[in-house]
Motif scaffolding. Sequence first.
Motif, PDB file in Angstrom:
ATOM      1  N   THR A  68      61.283   8.945   3.307  1.00 40.43           N
ATOM      2  CA  THR A  68      60.376   9.432   4.408  1.00 40.43           C
ATOM      3  C   THR A  68      61.396   9.814   5.503  1.00 40.43           C
ATOM      4  O   THR A  68      60.765  10.546   6.683  1.00 40.43           O
ATOM      5  CB  THR A  68      59.623   8.155   4.903  1.00 40.43           C
ATOM      6  N   GLY A  69      62.642   9.330   5.834  1.00 40.69           N
ATOM      7  CA  GLY A  69      63.220   9.843   6.778  1.00 40.69           C
ATOM      8  C   GLY A  69      62.739   9.350   8.410  1.00 40.69           C
ATOM      9  O   GLY A  69      62.419   8.185   8.386  1.00 40.69           O
ATOM     10  N   THR A  70      62.482  10.215   9.233  1.00 42.18           N
ATOM     11  CA  THR A  70      61.952   9.812  10.426  1.00 42.18           C
ATOM     12  C   THR A  70      60.400   9.337  10.290  1.00 42.18           C
ATOM     13  O   THR A  70      59.814   9.026  11.145  1.00 42.18           O
ATOM     14  CB  THR A  70      61.989  11.014  11.339  1.00 42.18           C
ATOM     15  N   GLY A  71      59.643   9.734   9.300  1.00 41.66           N
ATOM     16  CA  GLY A  71      58.385   9.185   8.855  1.00 41.66           C
ATOM     17  C   GLY A  71      57.428  10.513   9.492  1.00 41.66           C
ATOM     18  O   GLY A  71      56.030  10.332   9.521  1.00 41.66           O
ATOM     19  N   ALA A  72      58.079  11.706   9.913  1.00 44.71           N
ATOM     20  CA  ALA A  72      56.966  12.801  10.338  1.00 44.71           C
ATOM     21  C   ALA A  72      55.829  13.044   9.609  1.00 44.71           C
ATOM     22  O   ALA A  72      54.779  13.189   9.865  1.00 44.71           O
ATOM     23  CB  ALA A  72      58.006  13.855  10.798  1.00 44.71           C
ATOM     24  N   ILE A  73      56.108  13.124   8.242  1.00 47.53           N
ATOM     25  CA  ILE A  73      54.967  13.604   7.307  1.00 47.53           C
ATOM     26  C   ILE A  73      54.061  12.498   7.263  1.00 47.53           C
ATOM     27  O   ILE A  73      52.857  12.733   7.398  1.00 47.53           O
ATOM     28  CB  ILE A  73      55.215  13.792   5.981  1.00 47.53           C
ATOM     29  N   ALA A  74      54.496  11.225   7.285  1.00 50.67           N
ATOM     30  CA  ALA A  74      53.445  10.165   6.891  1.00 50.67           C
ATOM     31  C   ALA A  74      52.687   9.811   8.305  1.00 50.67           C
ATOM     32  O   ALA A  74      51.593   9.613   8.060  1.00 50.67           O
ATOM     33  CB  ALA A  74      54.345   8.773   6.562  1.00 50.67           C
ATOM     34  N   LEU A  75      53.396  10.016   9.341  1.00 49.23           N
ATOM     35  CA  LEU A  75      52.589   9.681  10.738  1.00 49.23           C
ATOM     36  C   LEU A  75      51.563  10.787  10.869  1.00 49.23           C
ATOM     37  O   LEU A  75      50.376  10.633  11.395  1.00 49.23           O
ATOM     38  CB  LEU A  75      53.631   9.772  11.818  1.00 49.23           C
ATOM     39  N   ALA A  76      51.955  12.128  10.631  1.00 50.39           N
ATOM     40  CA  ALA A  76      50.927  13.161  10.443  1.00 50.39           C
ATOM     41  C   ALA A  76      49.809  12.832   9.845  1.00 50.39           C
ATOM     42  O   ALA A  76      48.716  12.989  10.215  1.00 50.39           O
ATOM     43  CB  ALA A  76      51.504  14.643  10.294  1.00 50.39           C
ATOM     44  N   ILE A  77      49.935  12.444   8.693  1.00 52.39           N
ATOM     45  CA  ILE A  77      48.923  12.134   7.579  1.00 52.39           C
ATOM     46  C   ILE A  77      48.084  11.003   8.191  1.00 52.39           C
ATOM     47  O   ILE A  77      46.853  10.899   8.156  1.00 52.39           O
ATOM     48  CB  ILE A  77      49.470  11.922   6.145  1.00 52.39           C
ATOM     49  N   LYS A  78      48.770   9.935   8.442  1.00 54.37           N
ATOM     50  CA  LYS A  78      48.069   8.746   9.109  1.00 54.37           C
ATOM     51  C   LYS A  78      47.256   9.151  10.335  1.00 54.37           C
ATOM     52  O   LYS A  78      46.158   8.768  10.652  1.00 54.37           O
ATOM     53  CB  LYS A  78      48.774   7.702   9.469  1.00 54.37           C
ATOM     54  N   GLU A  79      47.810   9.846  11.406  1.00 53.56           N
ATOM     55  CA  GLU A  79      47.132  10.350  12.360  1.00 53.56           C
ATOM     56  C   GLU A  79      45.673  11.032  12.103  1.00 53.56           C
ATOM     57  O   GLU A  79      44.711  11.020  12.530  1.00 53.56           O
ATOM     58  CB  GLU A  79      47.996  11.201  13.371  1.00 53.56           C
ATOM     59  N   GLU A  80      45.832  11.885  10.986  1.00 55.24           N
ATOM     60  CA  GLU A  80      44.675  12.635  10.741  1.00 55.24           C
ATOM     61  C   GLU A  80      43.387  11.980   9.929  1.00 55.24           C
ATOM     62  O   GLU A  80      42.574  12.354   9.768  1.00 55.24           O
ATOM     63  CB  GLU A  80      45.180  13.915   9.813  1.00 55.24           C
ATOM     64  N   ASN A  81      44.175  10.951   9.233  1.00 54.06           N
ATOM     65  CA  ASN A  81      43.139  10.201   8.246  1.00 54.06           C
ATOM     66  C   ASN A  81      43.448   8.585   8.627  1.00 54.06           C
ATOM     67  O   ASN A  81      43.941   8.077   7.674  1.00 54.06           O
ATOM     68  CB  ASN A  81      43.478  10.318   6.865  1.00 54.06           C
ATOM     69  N   PRO A  82      43.124   8.139   9.649  1.00 53.44           N
ATOM     70  CA  PRO A  82      43.268   6.788  10.020  1.00 53.44           C
ATOM     71  C   PRO A  82      42.928   5.821   9.140  1.00 53.44           C
ATOM     72  O   PRO A  82      43.426   4.799   9.210  1.00 53.44           O
ATOM     73  CB  PRO A  82      42.769   6.779  11.586  1.00 53.44           C
ATOM     74  N   LEU A  83      41.798   5.976   8.497  1.00 53.63           N
ATOM     75  CA  LEU A  83      41.336   4.905   7.521  1.00 53.63           C
ATOM     76  C   LEU A  83      42.146   4.764   6.210  1.00 53.63           C
ATOM     77  O   LEU A  83      42.059   3.787   5.495  1.00 53.63           O
ATOM     78  CB  LEU A  83      39.950   5.259   7.124  1.00 53.63           C
ATOM     79  N   ILE A  84      43.060   5.637   5.804  1.00 54.20           N
ATOM     80  CA  ILE A  84      43.847   5.536   4.580  1.00 54.20           C
ATOM     81  C   ILE A  84      44.888   4.695   4.780  1.00 54.20           C
ATOM     82  O   ILE A  84      45.575   4.580   5.635  1.00 54.20           O
ATOM     83  CB  ILE A  84      44.123   6.808   3.999  1.00 54.20           C
ATOM     84  N   HIS A  85      45.478   4.137   3.670  1.00 58.63           N
ATOM     85  CA  HIS A  85      46.540   3.364   3.510  1.00 58.63           C
ATOM     86  C   HIS A  85      47.805   4.208   3.395  1.00 58.63           C
ATOM     87  O   HIS A  85      47.769   4.969   2.317  1.00 58.63           O
ATOM     88  CB  HIS A  85      46.542   2.079   2.540  1.00 58.63           C
ATOM     89  N   VAL A  86      48.570   4.139   4.342  1.00 59.43           N
ATOM     90  CA  VAL A  86      49.969   4.789   4.134  1.00 59.43           C
ATOM     91  C   VAL A  86      51.326   3.750   4.269  1.00 59.43           C
ATOM     92  O   VAL A  86      51.365   3.107   4.956  1.00 59.43           O
ATOM     93  CB  VAL A  86      49.972   5.940   5.267  1.00 59.43           C
ATOM     94  N   ALA A  87      52.106   4.235   3.104  1.00 58.61           N
ATOM     95  CA  ALA A  87      53.381   3.280   3.059  1.00 58.61           C
ATOM     96  C   ALA A  87      54.524   4.495   3.229  1.00 58.61           C
ATOM     97  O   ALA A  87      54.369   5.631   2.473  1.00 58.61           O
ATOM     98  CB  ALA A  87      53.482   2.498   1.856  1.00 58.61           C
ATOM     99  N   CYS A  88      55.588   3.940   3.808  1.00 63.98           N
ATOM    100  CA  CYS A  88      56.689   4.945   3.721  1.00 63.98           C
ATOM    101  C   CYS A  88      57.857   3.946   3.242  1.00 63.98           C
ATOM    102  O   CYS A  88      58.086   2.914   3.433  1.00 63.98           O
ATOM    103  CB  CYS A  88      56.974   5.316   5.343  1.00 63.98           C
TER     104      CYS A  88
END
Length: 156
Positions: free
Chosen positions: A3-23
């Motif tokens: 994940t590195g800085t988490g940029a991809i995961a953060l963008a996904i979570k922000e667009e889809n707040p109800l999904i579970h995201v793990a990095c």
Amino acid sequence: MCTGTGAIALAIKEENPLIHVACSDVSEDALNLAKENAKLNNLSINFILSDLFENINETYDILISNPPYISSEEYMGLDKDLFKEPKLALVGGTLGYEYYEKIIKQAREKIKRMIFFEIGYDQGNIVKEILEKYKYKDIKIYKDLEGFDRFVSACI
């Protein structure tokens, strides 16, 4: 994964707040930075210190990974500004695509539906061949705005 800085995961979570995201990342420093970025953006994400699937105990529907994909030889010719990045985050082995095979080989045990990878500009067909070797389906290569290979997706 990676994940590195988490940029991809953060963008996904922000667009889809109800999904579970793990990095996950092998670098504790990278994970701490990703955690800090998630906190700054008020995003609830699970962080896992793991060398690929080593400490991944859950199963997930989708894996998105930006593994190191530069070859050892290419690394020596990089612009000096990129040397600010940890070598661990950039070099994917002697050939540059060794991490893809490791991830693809292990993903079937933990991923249920799809995988997505960021890839080097000339790695689309190589990653596609590795996916085919492990019997993945519906493999697609996506190009960036400059027309270079940039992402690959596949179904489990």
